[in-house]
Motif scaffolding. Structure first.
Motif, PDB file in Angstrom:
ATOM      1  N   LYS A  23       0.851  -1.184   0.000  1.00 19.49           N
ATOM      2  CA  LYS A  23       0.000   0.000   0.000  1.00 19.49           C
ATOM      3  C   LYS A  23       0.887   1.233   0.000  1.00 19.49           C
ATOM      4  N   PRO A  24       0.577   2.234  -0.830  1.00 24.34           N
ATOM      5  CA  PRO A  24       1.398   3.441  -0.845  1.00 24.34           C
ATOM      6  C   PRO A  24       1.366   4.172   0.500  1.00 24.34           C
ATOM      7  N   ASN A  25       2.448   4.869   0.781  1.00 22.01           N
ATOM      8  CA  ASN A  25       2.579   5.701   1.983  1.00 22.01           C
ATOM      9  C   ASN A  25       2.476   4.908   3.280  1.00 22.01           C
ATOM     10  N   THR A  26       2.857   3.626   3.229  1.00 23.06           N
ATOM     11  CA  THR A  26       2.892   2.796   4.438  1.00 23.06           C
ATOM     12  C   THR A  26       4.166   1.959   4.391  1.00 23.06           C
ATOM     13  N   ASP A  27       4.402   1.200   5.457  1.00 25.19           N
ATOM     14  CA  ASP A  27       5.507   0.239   5.430  1.00 25.19           C
ATOM     15  C   ASP A  27       4.971  -1.187   5.325  1.00 25.19           C
ATOM     16  N   ASP A  28       3.753  -1.338   4.810  1.00 20.70           N
ATOM     17  CA  ASP A  28       3.070  -2.621   4.692  1.00 20.70           C
ATOM     18  C   ASP A  28       3.626  -3.430   3.522  1.00 20.70           C
ATOM     19  N   MET A  29       4.408  -4.451   3.844  1.00 17.32           N
ATOM     20  CA  MET A  29       5.026  -5.300   2.819  1.00 17.32           C
ATOM     21  C   MET A  29       4.222  -6.579   2.557  1.00 17.32           C
ATOM     22  N   ARG A  30       3.079  -6.758   3.246  1.00 12.49           N
ATOM     23  CA  ARG A  30       2.256  -7.955   3.016  1.00 12.49           C
ATOM     24  C   ARG A  30       1.896  -8.078   1.548  1.00 12.49           C
ATOM     25  N   ASP A  31       2.183  -9.204   0.970  1.00  8.38           N
ATOM     26  CA  ASP A  31       1.788  -9.496  -0.410  1.00  8.38           C
ATOM     27  C   ASP A  31       2.256  -8.454  -1.419  1.00  8.38           C
ATOM     28  N   ALA A  32       3.321  -7.725  -1.119  1.00  6.67           N
ATOM     29  CA  ALA A  32       3.821  -6.714  -2.047  1.00  6.67           C
ATOM     30  C   ALA A  32       4.395  -7.391  -3.294  1.00  6.67           C
ATOM     31  N   ALA A  42      16.856 -10.306  -9.433  1.00  8.66           N
ATOM     32  CA  ALA A  42      18.155 -10.599  -8.817  1.00  8.66           C
ATOM     33  C   ALA A  42      18.647 -11.993  -9.213  1.00  8.66           C
ATOM     34  N   ASP A  43      17.745 -12.963  -9.243  1.00 12.42           N
ATOM     35  CA  ASP A  43      18.114 -14.319  -9.636  1.00 12.42           C
ATOM     36  C   ASP A  43      18.630 -14.368 -11.072  1.00 12.42           C
ATOM     37  N   ALA A  44      18.172 -13.433 -11.908  1.00 16.65           N
ATOM     38  CA  ALA A  44      18.599 -13.382 -13.309  1.00 16.65           C
ATOM     39  C   ALA A  44      19.859 -12.535 -13.498  1.00 16.65           C
ATOM     40  N   GLY A  45      20.418 -12.041 -12.395  1.00 11.95           N
ATOM     41  CA  GLY A  45      21.644 -11.258 -12.490  1.00 11.95           C
ATOM     42  C   GLY A  45      21.435  -9.784 -12.744  1.00 11.95           C
ATOM     43  N   VAL A  46      20.221  -9.312 -12.555  1.00 17.19           N
ATOM     44  CA  VAL A  46      19.907  -7.897 -12.731  1.00 17.19           C
ATOM     45  C   VAL A  46      20.209  -7.164 -11.426  1.00 17.19           C
ATOM     46  N   GLU A  47      20.836  -6.010 -11.536  1.00 14.95           N
ATOM     47  CA  GLU A  47      21.064  -5.171 -10.355  1.00 14.95           C
ATOM     48  C   GLU A  47      19.769  -4.423 -10.059  1.00 14.95           C
ATOM     49  N   VAL A  48      19.227  -4.608  -8.878  1.00 12.32           N
ATOM     50  CA  VAL A  48      17.976  -3.970  -8.494  1.00 12.32           C
ATOM     51  C   VAL A  48      18.276  -2.896  -7.454  1.00 12.32           C
ATOM     52  N   VAL A  49      17.851  -1.669  -7.758  1.00 12.07           N
ATOM     53  CA  VAL A  49      18.021  -0.541  -6.850  1.00 12.07           C
ATOM     54  C   VAL A  49      16.634   0.023  -6.589  1.00 12.07           C
ATOM     55  N   ALA A  50      16.296   0.219  -5.319  1.00 11.72           N
ATOM     56  CA  ALA A  50      14.928   0.610  -4.976  1.00 11.72           C
ATOM     57  C   ALA A  50      14.888   1.825  -4.071  1.00 11.72           C
ATOM     58  N   TYR A  51      13.735   2.486  -4.119  1.00 14.51           N
ATOM     59  CA  TYR A  51      13.476   3.591  -3.205  1.00 14.51           C
ATOM     60  C   TYR A  51      11.985   3.587  -2.870  1.00 14.51           C
ATOM     61  N   ASP A  52      11.698   3.715  -1.605  1.00 16.62           N
ATOM     62  CA  ASP A  52      10.339   3.860  -1.114  1.00 16.62           C
ATOM     63  C   ASP A  52      10.455   4.621   0.202  1.00 16.62           C
ATOM     64  N   PRO A  53       9.998   5.854   0.257  1.00 14.21           N
ATOM     65  CA  PRO A  53      10.240   6.668   1.447  1.00 14.21           C
ATOM     66  C   PRO A  53       9.691   6.080   2.741  1.00 14.21           C
ATOM     67  N   GLU A  54       8.643   5.285   2.658  1.00 14.31           N
ATOM     68  CA  GLU A  54       8.038   4.720   3.864  1.00 14.31           C
ATOM     69  C   GLU A  54       8.441   3.268   4.113  1.00 14.31           C
ATOM     70  N   GLY A  55       8.740   2.528   3.041  1.00 13.00           N
ATOM     71  CA  GLY A  55       8.867   1.092   3.190  1.00 13.00           C
ATOM     72  C   GLY A  55      10.255   0.499   3.131  1.00 13.00           C
ATOM     73  N   MET A  56      11.282   1.319   2.995  1.00 18.21           N
ATOM     74  CA  MET A  56      12.622   0.746   2.810  1.00 18.21           C
ATOM     75  C   MET A  56      13.124  -0.024   4.020  1.00 18.21           C
TER      76      MET A  56
END
Length: 181
Positions: A23-32, A42-56
């Protein structure tokens, strides 16, 4: 499907994920959905870089293979593409920031996304955000990426876009001038 669309050799590519939580603007990672997508990349060798102000903070323990960026800008720096299959977007800034960095946006045809991304020129517009159209858009992006001249032309066109207030003000000024004459 995402890995298949990235082509035969996704290893070494960089993908930016903006928004990790269920859910946006939360730290709720359930079923994300980002959990499975990030793991597959990542398993395919891709570099993944992420940003989420509430959920990191919550995401970092679940996604140790993902680099958490200090800002959306940092996540987009050096990324090959930004995937934004939004159902609703009045006019986000992420696609414009991505274009400034030469990161090609893949967007659905809604709101400000379709207003700012020119299909085949500054990015890829997939129409409605369905799985089939998303895969088609990723395949189109991969074909362009494999043609260095086409990819460079798309990056240059994207980086040349001017969404500054000065540019907008000039367009309104020209519109008013045309109405007066």
């Amino acid at each position: 499907k995402v890995i298949d669309a990235l082509g035969e050799a996704p290893r070494g590519k960089r993908v930016a994920l903006l928004g990790l939580t269920f859910k946006p603007n939360t730290d709720d990672m359930r079923d994300a959905p980002s959990i499975a997508i990030a793991q597959a990349l990542a398993d395919a060798g891709v570099e993944v870089v992420a940003y989420d102000p509430e959920g990191m903070e919550a995401a970092s323990s679940i996604m140790p293979h993902v680099t958490m960026a200090a800002s959306a800008y940092a996540a987009l720096e050096g990324a090959d593409a930004l995937l934004m299959p939004s159902r609703y977007e009045p006019c986000g800034l992420a696609q414009m920031i991505a274009m400034r960095y030469g990161c090609i946006p893949i967007v659905s045809a809604v709101g400000g996304l379709v207003d700012t991304v020119v299909d085949g020129s500054t990015g890829v517009v997939i129409g409605a955000p369905t799985a089939a159209r998303l895969v088609t858009g990723l395949r189109r992006t991969e074909r362009a990426f494999r043609e260095p001249a086409a990819w460079t032309a798309m990056q240059k066109a994207a980086m040349a876009q001017d969404y500054s207030w000065n540019s907008s003000a000039m367009k309104y000024f020209q519109l008013y001038e045309n109405l007066l004459h």
